[in-house]
Design a protein around this motif. Structure first.
Motif, mmCIF file in Angstrom:
data_model
loop_
_atom_site.group_PDB
_atom_site.id
_atom_site.type_symbol
_atom_site.label_atom_id
_atom_site.label_comp_id
_atom_site.label_asym_id
_atom_site.label_seq_id
_atom_site.Cartn_x
_atom_site.Cartn_y
_atom_site.Cartn_z
ATOM 1 N N SER B 210 -1.328 -10.527 -6.701
ATOM 2 C CA SER B 210 -0.035 -11.162 -6.461
ATOM 3 C C SER B 210 1.034 -10.075 -6.402
ATOM 4 O O SER B 210 0.970 -9.221 -5.511
ATOM 5 N N PHE B 211 1.971 -10.048 -7.356
ATOM 6 C CA PHE B 211 3.110 -9.144 -7.194
ATOM 7 C C PHE B 211 2.759 -7.657 -7.167
ATOM 8 O O PHE B 211 3.385 -6.884 -6.459
ATOM 9 N N ALA B 212 1.718 -7.259 -7.917
ATOM 10 C CA ALA B 212 1.457 -5.822 -8.052
ATOM 11 C C ALA B 212 1.172 -5.132 -6.719
ATOM 12 O O ALA B 212 1.533 -3.980 -6.518
ATOM 13 N N LEU B 214 2.391 -6.126 -3.863
ATOM 14 C CA LEU B 214 3.414 -6.493 -2.897
ATOM 15 C C LEU B 214 4.626 -5.560 -2.936
ATOM 16 O O LEU B 214 5.672 -5.866 -2.365
ATOM 17 N N GLY B 215 4.494 -4.445 -3.607
ATOM 18 C CA GLY B 215 5.614 -3.512 -3.671
ATOM 19 C C GLY B 215 6.000 -3.001 -2.290
ATOM 20 O O GLY B 215 5.127 -2.759 -1.453
ATOM 21 N N ASP B 216 7.315 -2.843 -2.082
ATOM 22 C CA ASP B 216 7.739 -2.161 -0.855
ATOM 23 C C ASP B 216 7.196 -0.745 -0.912
ATOM 24 O O ASP B 216 6.770 -0.184 0.085
ATOM 25 N N VAL B 217 7.236 -0.215 -2.134
ATOM 26 C CA VAL B 217 6.590 1.062 -2.404
ATOM 27 C C VAL B 217 5.688 0.851 -3.620
ATOM 28 O O VAL B 217 6.099 0.245 -4.604
ATOM 29 N N ILE B 218 4.464 1.311 -3.497
ATOM 30 C CA ILE B 218 3.521 1.161 -4.617
ATOM 31 C C ILE B 218 3.163 2.534 -5.158
ATOM 32 O O ILE B 218 2.656 3.387 -4.433
ATOM 33 N N LEU B 219 3.477 2.742 -6.432
ATOM 34 C CA LEU B 219 3.136 3.991 -7.106
ATOM 35 C C LEU B 219 2.027 3.707 -8.107
ATOM 36 O O LEU B 219 1.932 2.602 -8.624
ATOM 37 N N ALA B 220 1.205 4.711 -8.373
ATOM 38 C CA ALA B 220 0.171 4.524 -9.389
ATOM 39 C C ALA B 220 0.053 5.769 -10.231
ATOM 40 O O ALA B 220 0.219 6.889 -9.737
ATOM 41 N N GLU B 221 -0.233 5.567 -11.523
ATOM 42 C CA GLU B 221 -0.500 6.708 -12.387
ATOM 43 C C GLU B 221 -1.885 7.258 -12.050
ATOM 44 O O GLU B 221 -2.742 6.525 -11.566
ATOM 45 N N PRO B 222 -2.101 8.542 -12.334
ATOM 46 C CA PRO B 222 -3.393 9.141 -11.991
ATOM 47 C C PRO B 222 -4.563 8.410 -12.638
ATOM 48 O O PRO B 222 -4.470 7.969 -13.773
ATOM 49 N N LYS B 223 -5.637 8.306 -11.894
ATOM 50 C CA LYS B 223 -6.928 7.784 -12.361
ATOM 51 C C LYS B 223 -6.874 6.374 -12.941
ATOM 52 O O LYS B 223 -7.748 5.968 -13.708
ATOM 53 N N ALA B 224 -5.847 5.617 -12.586
ATOM 54 C CA ALA B 224 -5.769 4.238 -13.093
ATOM 55 C C ALA B 224 -6.795 3.375 -12.371
ATOM 56 O O ALA B 224 -7.024 3.549 -11.169
ATOM 57 N N LEU B 225 -7.401 2.461 -13.101
ATOM 58 C CA LEU B 225 -8.318 1.503 -12.488
ATOM 59 C C LEU B 225 -7.471 0.401 -11.840
ATOM 60 O O LEU B 225 -6.679 -0.255 -12.512
#
Lengths: 367, 280
Positions: B210-212, B214-225
């Motif tokens: 759902s929302f996660a 749908l970011g206009d920009v999606i950032l992720a921390e390193p090695k996150a599942l």
């Protein structure tokens, strides 16, 4: 009838059905005895047809002993009538208080009508549209133009498959991202042409696999949720069998949501829930999970998640698919007629409010 | 003396991966180095040896991201109920009160208005330490209200996700939160608002779907599942070894599913930079 897949809790019904079949055969025998067909093989009239005829697999289904069969046609007829009434009463009884776990079983019945069956039964001139224009064409998601009653619409539905080959191709109704993207692409087409959308939900869940993840299963579903919420055209969704989690919701953000009375709709399957919360999935924990999840049509109606429960024929949709299709068609056309009276531009606002209101929490004043 | 030393040593909870650490010394689950806890904490809960990112709670996350003193918590009065009278091996009611007692929070979300490097924003953080950050009615409502507030106030909204998915104990109502939050994002989008979705370890299930995502920009921390289905479920379905690094941030970046993999130390300035480019 002999090929009929039988659910454990329906055994008493099946026993009666076998007896009725046996008696009907006996009745035919009785009525043909005065004038035996000339081309009948010799001795066929004397053959002990009643027990020998029944498939071996049904040996545990107590049939009436050949000696105990009624001697006259009249007596046989009245016995058949009595058994038919008994069957009716038993079915009514069984299905009135179907446990949630048994409801899940009925919803998964292999003879239960699927999206393509309904489309064939109530849709005139169906024009299937394929492909998501990005990756492929997912057979687990059927989309196309069709007329329901006299209303032209776009139909979207999960499809599980009927033959083994088809089931494997459809991943047993578990759609891939390309399925969700195909559905959205066609729904946008419907919006452009002012066609209402009818979606038939029947999935254990979106497919959990490497390819599905790599191609963005979560993103595909999420985008459908966002985009369906703002489509300026009426949307009607019906849970026709299994409403498994996000994979179901991915085509069910609608103005009106209905549920067939023996279908289920929940955030997770009872087995999945049992495996996580009870640490193991077996008959006992699945039953407990199904109870806890409040996944039946009635429960979902009470929670405000669905707007209507659409009654199935006695003993489930699989016993009379044609009657089910007629009921469903009427419900859909009623909803579409009603939604036609709303201004299309205002539908997203109403739809937003519908979903916005769902949730249970208490709000305390913060100091 | 030996007693004390022994006691200190037993405080190491080594093999269990990514638990929020206690005790003076820790063994990093990634590089197996001994790390002084205070050093790790002052390094934003990142291993100074190998940059392994430990899981952090919502309040720590807020502290790391916002300008000091700028966070004003909102929607804190929302409490979960037990609409289904759900019961597994334990009742949902008991589970909730145990979690509430343990965490001092009503549910798995912390939201409010803030400034990030001087830029006003709405910030919403899911808290893994509360029922695995699962989304029930309260989380769904707070995320939705945060998005609505951002739409109304014309400020960006940042949601930091870390969640096992939709909360089973609220069943269908949890499922509906997926539609609700996504629909709110449609309105933010129509109003030209910016949504930055930050994915942390782990983000799965109904939150991802759902929302996660749908970011206009999606950032992720390193090695996150990050995934829809959990790796165990997938393995059971396909009965094959999963590819190396499957469902990790870097794998998703390569597959085109997220915009950037960002070290925790850079997260704050990355967010500020994106806000600047969006002009919101």
């Amino acid at each position: 009838m002999s090929a009929f897949y039988q659910l454990e809790f329906e055994r008493p019904v099946v026993t009666i059905e076998r007896r009725i079949e046996q008696l009907e055969r006996h009745l035919r025998q009785l009525t043909t005895v005065p004038a035996p067909a000339a081309d009948a093989p010799a001795g066929s009239a004397d053959a002990p047809v009643f027990t020998a005829d029944l498939p071996a697999a049904n040996g545990d289904m107590a049939v009436i002993d050949a000696d105990d069969l009624p001697p006259t046609a009249e007596a046989t007829k009245s016995l058949i009538d009595r058994l038919a009434a008994q069957r009716q009463a038993l079915l009514t009884d069984l299905y009135r208080d179907l446990s949630p776990w048994n409801t899940v079983r009925v919803a998964r019945h292999p003879n239960r009508p699927q999206s393509r069956d309904y489309i064939e039964m109530f849709c005139k001139d169906f024009c299937e549209l394929h492909g998501d224009r990005r990756f492929g064409d997912d057979p687990a998601m059927v989309t196309g133009f069709g007329r329901i009653g006299s209303i032209k619409c776009l139909i979207v539905g999960h499809h599980k498959g009927r033959t083994t080959k088809e089931k494997i191709a459809c991943h047993f109704g578990c759609a891939h991202p390309e399925g969700y993207r195909k559905a959205l692409a066609k729904m946008k087409l419907a919006e452009k042409f002012g066609l209402p959308i009818v979606t038939l939900v029947d999935t254990p869940g979106a497919y959990p696999g490497v390819g599905a993840e790599e191609r963005g299963q979560a993103e595909a579903i999420a985008v459908n949720l966002r985009e369906m919420s703002r489509l300026k055209t009426p949307i009607v969704s019906i849970i026709i069998g299994e409403g498994g989690s996000g994979g179901a919701l991915g085509i069910a953000v609608a103005d009106r949501v209905g549920m067939l009375s023996n279908s289920w709709y929940s955030v997770i399957s009872p087995e999945g829930c049992a495996a996580i919360l009870w640490k193991q999935a077996n008959e006992q924990t699945n039953t407990a999970a199904a109870d806890s999840l409040k996944l039946t049509a009635r429960d979902n109606l009470d929670l405000g998640i669905v707007d209507s429960v659409i009654p199935e024929p006695l003993g489930g949709a699989h016993r009379d698919p044609k009657a089910m299709a007629r009921t469903l068609e009427r419900w859909i056309t009623d909803q579409l007629q009603e939604l036609r009276t709303h201004r299309r531009e205002l539908l997203p606002q109403r739809r937003y409010e519908r979903f916005r209101a769902l949730g249970a929490y208490v709000e305390a004043a913060v100091a | 003396m030996t007693q004390t030393a022994a006691k200190t040593w037993t405080e190491i909870k080594s093999p269990r991966k990514s638990v929020i650490p206690e005790g003076l010394w820790l063994r990093c689950p990634a590089c197996a180095q001994m790390i002084y806890r205070k050093q790790m904490e002052s390094n934003l809960h990142v291993c100074p040896e190998c940059t392994h990112h430990y899981r952090i709670g919502a309040s720590e996350r807020v502290r790391q991201l916002v300008d000091p003193g700028s966070f004003e918590r909102q929607f804190a009065g929302l409490w979960p109920t037990d609409p289904l009278a759900f019961r597994d091996l334990k009742s949902y009611k008991d589970r909730l009160s145990a979690e509430q007692k343990k965490s001092g929070q009503s549910d798995a979300v912390l939201a409010g208005s803030c400034f990030i490097k001087g830029r006003p924003a709405m910030l919403c953080v899911l808290d893994l330490s509360f029922m695995m950050g699962s989304m029930g009615s309260v989380v769904g409502e707070v995320v939705t209200r945060s998005i609505e507030a951002a739409t109304e106030r014309r400020v960006p909204v940042i949601v930091v996700s870390g969640s096992g998915g939709a909360r089973m104990q609220e069943s269908g109502l949890s499922l509906m939160q997926m539609a609700k939050t996504s629909a709110a994002l449609a309105r933010l989008d129509a109003a030209g608002g910016l949504f930055i979705s930050v994915l942390t370890d782990p983000t799965t299930g109904g939150v991802t779907a759902s929302f996660a995502m749908l970011g206009d920009v999606i950032l992720a921390e390193p090695k996150a599942l990050i995934g829809f289905a959990g790796p165990r479920v997938i393995q059971q379905t396909i009965r094959q070894e999963l590819p190396d690094g499957f469902q990790r941030s870097e794998y998703l970046l390569k597959g085109g599913m997220i915009d950037r993999v960002v070290q925790r130390s850079e997260l704050r300035s990355e967010i500020a930079r994106i806000i600047d480019y969006s002009g919101t």
